[in-house]
Design a protein around this motif. Structure first.
Motif, PDB file in Angstrom:
ATOM      1  N   UNK A  67     -59.456 101.309 -64.433  1.00  0.00           N
ATOM      2  CA  UNK A  67     -59.351 102.743 -64.145  1.00  0.00           C
ATOM      3  C   UNK A  67     -58.014 103.310 -64.621  1.00  0.00           C
ATOM      4  N   UNK A  68     -58.069 104.480 -65.213  1.00  0.00           N
ATOM      5  CA  UNK A  68     -56.848 105.116 -65.705  1.00  0.00           C
ATOM      6  C   UNK A  68     -57.127 106.586 -65.951  1.00  0.00           C
ATOM      7  N   UNK A  69     -56.064 107.351 -66.149  1.00  0.00           N
ATOM      8  CA  UNK A  69     -56.170 108.752 -66.529  1.00  0.00           C
ATOM      9  C   UNK A  69     -55.105 109.027 -67.578  1.00  0.00           C
ATOM     10  N   UNK A  74     -55.436 119.150 -74.773  1.00  0.00           N
ATOM     11  CA  UNK A  74     -56.255 120.131 -74.066  1.00  0.00           C
ATOM     12  C   UNK A  74     -57.376 119.493 -73.250  1.00  0.00           C
ATOM     13  N   UNK A  75     -57.418 118.173 -73.136  1.00  0.00           N
ATOM     14  CA  UNK A  75     -58.427 117.538 -72.286  1.00  0.00           C
ATOM     15  C   UNK A  75     -57.858 116.260 -71.670  1.00  0.00           C
ATOM     16  N   UNK A  76     -58.473 115.837 -70.566  1.00  0.00           N
ATOM     17  CA  UNK A  76     -58.100 114.604 -69.876  1.00  0.00           C
ATOM     18  C   UNK A  76     -59.167 113.539 -70.124  1.00  0.00           C
ATOM     19  N   UNK A  77     -58.697 112.308 -70.229  1.00  0.00           N
ATOM     20  CA  UNK A  77     -59.616 111.173 -70.330  1.00  0.00           C
ATOM     21  C   UNK A  77     -59.419 110.313 -69.085  1.00  0.00           C
ATOM     22  N   UNK A  78     -60.486 110.147 -68.308  1.00  0.00           N
ATOM     23  CA  UNK A  78     -60.421 109.454 -67.017  1.00  0.00           C
ATOM     24  C   UNK A  78     -61.453 108.332 -67.008  1.00  0.00           C
ATOM     25  N   UNK A 198     -57.400 104.127 -56.374  1.00  0.00           N
ATOM     26  CA  UNK A 198     -56.458 104.890 -55.553  1.00  0.00           C
ATOM     27  C   UNK A 198     -55.332 105.466 -56.398  1.00  0.00           C
ATOM     28  N   UNK A 199     -54.807 104.674 -57.316  1.00  0.00           N
ATOM     29  CA  UNK A 199     -53.698 105.144 -58.149  1.00  0.00           C
ATOM     30  C   UNK A 199     -54.136 106.291 -59.064  1.00  0.00           C
ATOM     31  N   UNK A 200     -55.342 106.188 -59.641  1.00  0.00           N
ATOM     32  CA  UNK A 200     -55.839 107.242 -60.534  1.00  0.00           C
ATOM     33  C   UNK A 200     -56.038 108.542 -59.760  1.00  0.00           C
ATOM     34  N   UNK A 201     -56.714 108.465 -58.626  1.00  0.00           N
ATOM     35  CA  UNK A 201     -56.968 109.676 -57.837  1.00  0.00           C
ATOM     36  C   UNK A 201     -55.655 110.235 -57.300  1.00  0.00           C
ATOM     37  N   UNK A 217     -56.591 120.085 -56.335  1.00  0.00           N
ATOM     38  CA  UNK A 217     -55.714 118.992 -55.903  1.00  0.00           C
ATOM     39  C   UNK A 217     -55.922 118.669 -54.435  1.00  0.00           C
ATOM     40  N   UNK A 218     -56.186 119.707 -53.603  1.00  0.00           N
ATOM     41  CA  UNK A 218     -56.474 119.460 -52.186  1.00  0.00           C
ATOM     42  C   UNK A 218     -57.724 118.597 -52.030  1.00  0.00           C
ATOM     43  N   UNK A 219     -58.718 118.853 -52.857  1.00  0.00           N
ATOM     44  CA  UNK A 219     -59.952 118.069 -52.776  1.00  0.00           C
ATOM     45  C   UNK A 219     -59.699 116.621 -53.175  1.00  0.00           C
ATOM     46  N   UNK A 220     -58.895 116.437 -54.216  1.00  0.00           N
ATOM     47  CA  UNK A 220     -58.587 115.070 -54.632  1.00  0.00           C
ATOM     48  C   UNK A 220     -57.738 114.351 -53.587  1.00  0.00           C
ATOM     49  N   UNK A 221     -56.943 115.089 -52.825  1.00  0.00           N
ATOM     50  CA  UNK A 221     -56.170 114.447 -51.764  1.00  0.00           C
ATOM     51  C   UNK A 221     -57.090 113.847 -50.707  1.00  0.00           C
ATOM     52  N   UNK A 222     -58.181 114.535 -50.415  1.00  0.00           N
ATOM     53  CA  UNK A 222     -59.131 114.006 -49.446  1.00  0.00           C
ATOM     54  C   UNK A 222     -59.754 112.702 -49.960  1.00  0.00           C
ATOM     55  N   UNK A 223     -60.102 112.674 -51.241  1.00  0.00           N
ATOM     56  CA  UNK A 223     -60.644 111.447 -51.829  1.00  0.00           C
ATOM     57  C   UNK A 223     -59.583 110.344 -51.812  1.00  0.00           C
ATOM     58  N   UNK A 224     -58.337 110.724 -52.092  1.00  0.00           N
ATOM     59  CA  UNK A 224     -57.239 109.752 -52.082  1.00  0.00           C
ATOM     60  C   UNK A 224     -57.071 109.131 -50.698  1.00  0.00           C
ATOM     61  N   UNK A 225     -57.146 109.958 -49.651  1.00  0.00           N
ATOM     62  CA  UNK A 225     -57.040 109.442 -48.285  1.00  0.00           C
ATOM     63  C   UNK A 225     -58.159 108.444 -47.988  1.00  0.00           C
ATOM     64  N   UNK A 226     -59.346 108.752 -48.480  1.00  0.00           N
ATOM     65  CA  UNK A 226     -60.476 107.842 -48.284  1.00  0.00           C
ATOM     66  C   UNK A 226     -60.211 106.503 -48.970  1.00  0.00           C
ATOM     67  N   UNK A 227     -59.682 106.541 -50.169  1.00  0.00           N
ATOM     68  CA  UNK A 227     -59.376 105.304 -50.888  1.00  0.00           C
ATOM     69  C   UNK A 227     -58.252 104.523 -50.219  1.00  0.00           C
TER      70      UNK A 227
END
Length: 321
Positions: A67-69, A74-78, A198-201, A217-227
């Motif tokens: 996993x990486x980001x 102009x675009x992200x690769x995840x 966890x590191x990627x999110x 970013x707030x939404x990703x924080x919730x996913x991060x907490x879950x991880x």
């Protein structure tokens, strides 16, 4: 299989081809292109239509990567990993999903077994508002579902762990080492999946990239907490398994020592008896006990029983038995 979903003016429809105007930054369209186990011809759109970097395309079409980001202008690769616990093989099988996230589009590349992608793709075709949040919101929804799918598999691990705990303390036997080591291998596989996720999110939640706004970013924080919780559970499982394995090996060693003690006591008792029977079994004249020839057997038997009784009393007095 190539699937193209586009949100135009609040209406989601399935398209057979990609209009280049949809991909321009000023476009109001939101496009989701899903490549499930793509053929060479289908995968060619990554370069011919989207003009993604060669290295990113090569990684996306490879079987597995960590996993990486990464940002490509102009675009992200995840790269994210979904887990599929295969109970018959006693391991966590991972399948990576590659995401290309641009201003107006999301491209997903996977092997066709992703439950999260299939679920969200069906929802988008039924719900016109599913793509209205934009590509980054769609990425969050997919990642969120992927992480939610970890839950049932972690619960299965917890149930197996509790079952082994009961067996170790209630019905200990020598056949528990293999299931203990198998479960420990499963937990190690889980940690190898969860920690990089966890590191990627975490990077997405910290807004390290300009394309992520504050609300996303707030939404990703919730996913991060879950991880983070899943990571803590995996470490707790690992510690419990190590303790259970030590307790089981100690229990087996204790039972083995008990058996050896009983066998040693039996062998010790028979040592003087063997001496007596050996002496009185020799074919030479020996001192005779009173009572005549017929009484000699009972004298020897009485001496043997007395010696055995005295030895058992001494062993019990010293708490050896």
């Amino acid at each position: 299989m190539l699937t193209v979903l586009v949100n135009l003016q609040g209406s989601v429809r399935k398209a057979s081809m990609i209009d280049p105007s949809w991909l321009k930054p000023e476009s109001t369209a939101t496009v989701w292109v899903d490549l499930a186990a793509p053929t060479i011809e289908e995968a060619s759109i990554l370069k011919s239509v989207f003009h993604f970097h060669d290295l990113a395309v090569e990684d996306a079409l490879s079987e597995s990567h960590h996993p990486k980001v990464e940002s490509y202008g102009d675009y992200l690769y995840v790269i994210m990993h979904g887990i599929d616990f295969e109970a018959a093989k006693h391991r966590f099988a991972t399948h990576d999903t590659d995401f290309f996230v641009g201003p107006t589009y999301l491209v997903t590349v996977h092997d066709g077994t992703s439950r999260s992608i299939t679920e969200l793709r069906d929802i988008c075709q039924r719900n016109e508002h599913a793509l209205s949040g934009g590509p980054m919101a769609l990425l969050h929804r997919i990642v969120d579902v992927m992480v939610d799918n970890y839950g049932p598999e972690v619960e299965k691990l917890a149930d197996r762990l509790e079952e082994l705990e009961h067996r170790i303390f209630d019905r200990p036997n020598d056949n528990l080492v293999k299931p203990l080591l198998g479960l420990k291998r499963d937990v190690a596989s889980m940690r190898r999946v969860v920690l990089p996720q966890r590191d990627v999110v975490g990077r997405l939640a910290r807004r390290e990239f300009a394309s992520i706004n504050e609300q996303i970013s707030y939404r990703f924080r919730d996913v991060y907490d879950h991880l983070v919780r899943l990571t803590d559970e995996s470490m707790l499982f690992h510690d419990r398994l190590s303790s259970l394995l030590d307790a089981h090996l100690t229990s087996v060693s204790t039972r083995l020592n008990q058996v050896m003690k009983v066998l040693t006591v039996i062998a010790t008792i028979f040592m003087p008896l063997t001496v007596l029977t050996g002496m009185w079994g020799m074919n030479v004249p020996l001192p005779a006990f009173p009572g005549g020839e017929m009484a000699q057997f009972w004298w020897v038997l009485g001496i043997m029983l007395t010696v055995s009784g005295v030895m058992l009393w001494l062993f019990h007095r010293r708490d050896w038995i």
